[in-house]
Design an enzyme around this catalytic site. Sequence first.
Site, short mmCIF file in Angstrom:
data_model
loop_
_atom_site.label_atom_id
_atom_site.label_comp_id
_atom_site.label_asym_id
_atom_site.label_seq_id
_atom_site.Cartn_x
_atom_site.Cartn_y
_atom_site.Cartn_z
N LYS A 90 0.84 -1.21 0.00
CA LYS A 90 0.00 0.00 0.00
C LYS A 90 0.87 1.26 0.00
O LYS A 90 0.38 2.36 0.12
CB LYS A 90 -0.89 0.03 1.25
CG LYS A 90 -1.87 -1.11 1.34
CD LYS A 90 -2.72 -0.92 2.61
CE LYS A 90 -3.38 -2.19 3.05
NZ LYS A 90 -3.78 -2.10 4.45
N ARG A 111 14.37 -10.96 6.47
CA ARG A 111 14.93 -11.25 5.14
C ARG A 111 14.35 -10.25 4.17
O ARG A 111 13.14 -10.01 4.16
CB ARG A 111 14.58 -12.67 4.70
CG ARG A 111 14.91 -12.87 3.22
CD ARG A 111 14.84 -14.29 2.77
NE ARG A 111 15.93 -15.08 3.31
CZ ARG A 111 16.23 -16.30 2.88
NH1 ARG A 111 15.51 -16.86 1.92
NH2 ARG A 111 17.23 -16.98 3.40
N HIS A 139 24.39 -13.46 4.58
CA HIS A 139 23.47 -14.45 5.15
C HIS A 139 24.22 -15.11 6.32
O HIS A 139 24.62 -16.27 6.25
CB HIS A 139 23.11 -15.47 4.07
CG HIS A 139 21.92 -16.33 4.38
ND1 HIS A 139 21.36 -16.42 5.64
CD2 HIS A 139 21.19 -17.15 3.59
CE1 HIS A 139 20.34 -17.26 5.59
NE2 HIS A 139 20.22 -17.71 4.36
#
Length: 325
Positions: A90, A111, A139
């Site tokens: 939105k 993530r 990561h």
Amino acid sequence: MFLYSFKMHHLISMQDIKKEDMLKILHRAEFMEDVCNFKVKYDKWKDIVLGNLFFEPSTRTRISFEIAMLRLNGKVSNFAEKPSQTSLEKGENITDTIKVVDSYCDIITIRSPNAGTARYASEISGHPVINAGDGSNQHPTQALLDIYTMQKLKGKISGLNIALIGDLKYGRTVHSLISALAMFNARITLISPEDLRMPSFIIEDVEKKEDVRINEIYDIDVKDINKKIKEGKFDIIYLTRIQKERFADVEEYEDVKDAYKITKDMISDNTIVMHPLPRINEIDREIDNTKNAAYFAQAKNGVPVRMAIIDYLLENFYGDKVFVQ
Ligand code: NCD
């Protein structure tokens, strides 16, 4: 003179983790295996809530974080996987989303498809933040479970010949893993197509901090590489998926997508084959049932290692605060 020792509250990048913290987490993961196997009861974080915030596809990382928190007797709120299912669609700004989630939860995993989001979240959040993968950047929790798996299988990492193979440009797992391997004095070889070489700033960072020399082979002609693998030159080969979603040009992806494929007859008996998964066709399925295959063990270790990470950060953050049970 006062010496301040800053406790680790967030896990954002392997480039800034201290070896001391890494060793403590790895050690704790062994204890967490006993918790998983019901040998010990551990409910220090009962009812503490993890906000599992995933704005990019994930199977293992998201689920293993959820299971890790549940095994710690905590609770989990999973936020929508696609920005299209959240208010970001939105037009909400990521800052507002993080602030609100921070006000609901006690610890956050995030993530994102964008490099730097996890670090930004840690800067505006009042709770510990764990990077579960930010674009093609880092990561770190994957690197910790990779190191844990290597240590379990080989008993040590120092002096081992380890090849990182595949998409070293966009693969965030290897961007984190290389720093961790260097801290453990592994002998690292990078093998990739020329266009997918590891970014030089990462190699430079590692070589600056640690006394290691990284060996790079970036040639699409795989014959020489295959010979080295077959002769058992590597104790561990760590394959990665070519990261299709990060390519700006589909044709570029098509050119390199089948660069490396490992079959059973190509590896020596003692070579461990690792992969963060998902694999596409980098590893032939006939390797799955051999003693060389370590990728399912890696995925399994994701739970105790992530339990250890959550436990360590919460402990550093809350100290000895007693929660009403
Ligand atoms: C990796 C990732 O998301 O970076 N997967 C994982 O977390 N195990 C690797 C990949 O997607 O290729």
